[in-house]
Design a protein around this motif. Structure first.
Motif, short mmCIF file in Angstrom:
data_model
loop_
_atom_site.label_atom_id
_atom_site.label_comp_id
_atom_site.label_asym_id
_atom_site.label_seq_id
_atom_site.Cartn_x
_atom_site.Cartn_y
_atom_site.Cartn_z
N ASP A 220 1.02 -1.23 0.15
CA ASP A 220 -0.15 0.13 0.08
C ASP A 220 0.75 1.31 -0.12
N PRO A 221 1.57 1.49 -0.96
CA PRO A 221 2.57 2.50 -1.09
C PRO A 221 1.94 3.95 -1.17
N ARG A 222 0.70 4.21 -1.40
CA ARG A 222 0.00 5.43 -1.05
C ARG A 222 -0.63 5.48 0.31
N GLY A 223 -0.72 4.54 1.05
CA GLY A 223 -1.52 4.59 2.10
C GLY A 223 -0.48 4.28 3.39
N THR A 224 -0.88 3.04 3.77
CA THR A 224 -0.16 2.67 5.29
C THR A 224 1.30 2.58 4.97
N GLY A 225 1.77 2.25 3.82
CA GLY A 225 3.45 2.13 3.59
C GLY A 225 3.92 3.51 3.02
N PHE A 226 3.15 4.32 3.16
CA PHE A 226 3.78 5.79 2.49
C PHE A 226 4.87 6.34 3.28
N HIS A 227 4.60 6.33 4.66
CA HIS A 227 5.79 6.83 5.39
C HIS A 227 7.11 6.41 5.38
N ILE A 228 7.01 4.94 5.51
CA ILE A 228 8.32 3.81 5.36
C ILE A 228 9.09 3.90 4.16
N LEU A 229 8.18 3.94 3.04
CA LEU A 229 8.71 4.16 1.66
C LEU A 229 9.53 5.55 1.54
N GLN A 230 8.54 6.61 1.84
CA GLN A 230 9.44 7.82 1.60
C GLN A 230 10.29 7.87 2.37
#
Length: 363
Positions: A220-230
């Motif tokens: 979920d790169p635009r949702g729950t995973g956004f913070h970690i990925l960025q």
């Protein structure tokens, strides 16, 4: 042992470097967003600088106050009571993003959970100093030692703030270990805490989402995973030398609130691996000088106090950096001295004033 004329200059210098470095990085991380949202690039850094100056003045003042003055039930128990009332008082305040963590009165904002950490250390230092030889007494020593930490942790969990509650319990465990508590007590404590942790992590939706994002942020790169990925993009982009101060890109509407809990990601992006290692080195130096004061002290109260204050800072720094590097699930824990947060920097500097006074006793 001869009394030292002055405080530990190395520790004092490390604290100053961390504060000054933090102000530079808060400005670098927040200037563009502050200009866009508040009309001035200096909005965040000026507020942080004011609290840093007040904290440094308080630190210098507490450096001159004999730490033995705190070794008194007329000091310890009223401070514990006031902190408990403040932790309860947050629930009378309007929440922010579903959390009740701040008390706002007359334009002043206070986060009681930040105060709870040094108060917890003070209580344990006072309580454990005379019970080093009674650590097998689980009713009279172990349970009573856990009473205040459990109350603090329960109230902080209710806010909700699992990260700070975990810091409080980790500091408690380390101080009990220093006092000589047997391993079986930690095993029993871990067994009793496991169902609570399981419920908090997997039966509370936003935490369960964070755990799933931690395991697979790409799902979920635009949702729950956004913070970690960025955050990982920022860290990876920095390379060895970084993009240069003020040149980071992830702070530009990508990594939310980068001046607070994810400021280490901005450090990695702009100053690279070299800058990150400098920050880690400063915390290692602070830990060395703090633990040195603890283990060279002949006063059990001073030993526990110095050990607890130092441990609290190092645990917070470890958690914060681990979250940024995706080694732990996302938690709202600031990087001591560096993250934007007035209560955090003020309380942390006040604690350093107490620690620096203890170093006067070390030869």
């Amino acid at each position: 042992m001869a009394k030292r004329v002055g405080v530990d200059k190395w520790l004092f210098g490390v604290v100053l470097l961390l504060v000054l470095f933090g102000l530079v990085m808060v400005f670098s991380a927040s200037a563009v967003m502050a200009q866009a949202s508040m009309g001035s690039p200096y909005s965040y850094v000026m507020r942080q600088a004011l609290l840093a100056v007040l904290g440094l003045v308080t630190m210098v003042g507490l450096m001159r106050v004999d730490y033995r003055n705190y070794n008194n039930p007329r000091v310890v128990f009223p401070v514990v009571a006031v902190t408990t009332l403040l932790l309860i008082g947050v629930f009378a305040m309007s929440g922010m993003n579903g959390a009740h963590r701040w008390i706002r009165l007359a334009g002043v904002t206070l986060q009681p959970s930040e105060l709870a950490k040094p108060v917890l250390v003070l209580f344990l230092a006072y309580f454990l100093q005379t019970r080093i030889h009674l650590m097998d007494d689980w009713k009279g020593t172990i349970l009573r030692a856990f009473a205040v930490p459990l109350v603090f942790a329960a109230l902080i969990l209710k806010e909700p703030d699992l990260g700070t509650a975990m810091v409080c319990m980790a500091v408690t465990a380390l101080m009990l270990y220093l006092a000589g508590a047997r391993t079986r007590y930690f095993a029993i404590g871990a067994a009793l805490a496991s169902p609570v942790m399981y419920y908090m992590l997997f039966h509370v939706k936003f935490r369960r989402d964070r755990m799933l994002a931690f395991v697979n942020p790409e799902a979920d790169p635009r949702g729950t995973g956004f913070h970690i990925l960025q955050s990982l993009i920022a860290v990876g982009t920095g390379g060895i030398r970084g993009l240069g101060l003020m040149e980071g890109r992830q702070k530009l509407f990508y990594l939310p609130e980068v001046q607070t809990d994810f400021i280490f990601a901005n450090i990695c992006e702009e100053l690279g691996l070299i800058g990150a290692l400098v920050v880690v080195g400063l915390f290692v130096a602070l830990g060395y000088r703090g633990f040195r004061a603890a283990f060279l002290s002949t006063d059990p109260f001073a030993r526990f106090l110095a050990f607890g204050l130092t441990s609290a800072i190092l645990i917070q720094a470890f958690f914060n950096m681990s979250v940024v590097l995706a080694l732990l699930p996302t938690k709202g824990i600031p990087l001591p001295f560096i993250s934007d947060g007035g209560t955090s920097i003020f309380i942390t500097l006040a604690g350093m004033g107490v620690l620096l006074n203890i170093t006067r006793e070390i030869d």
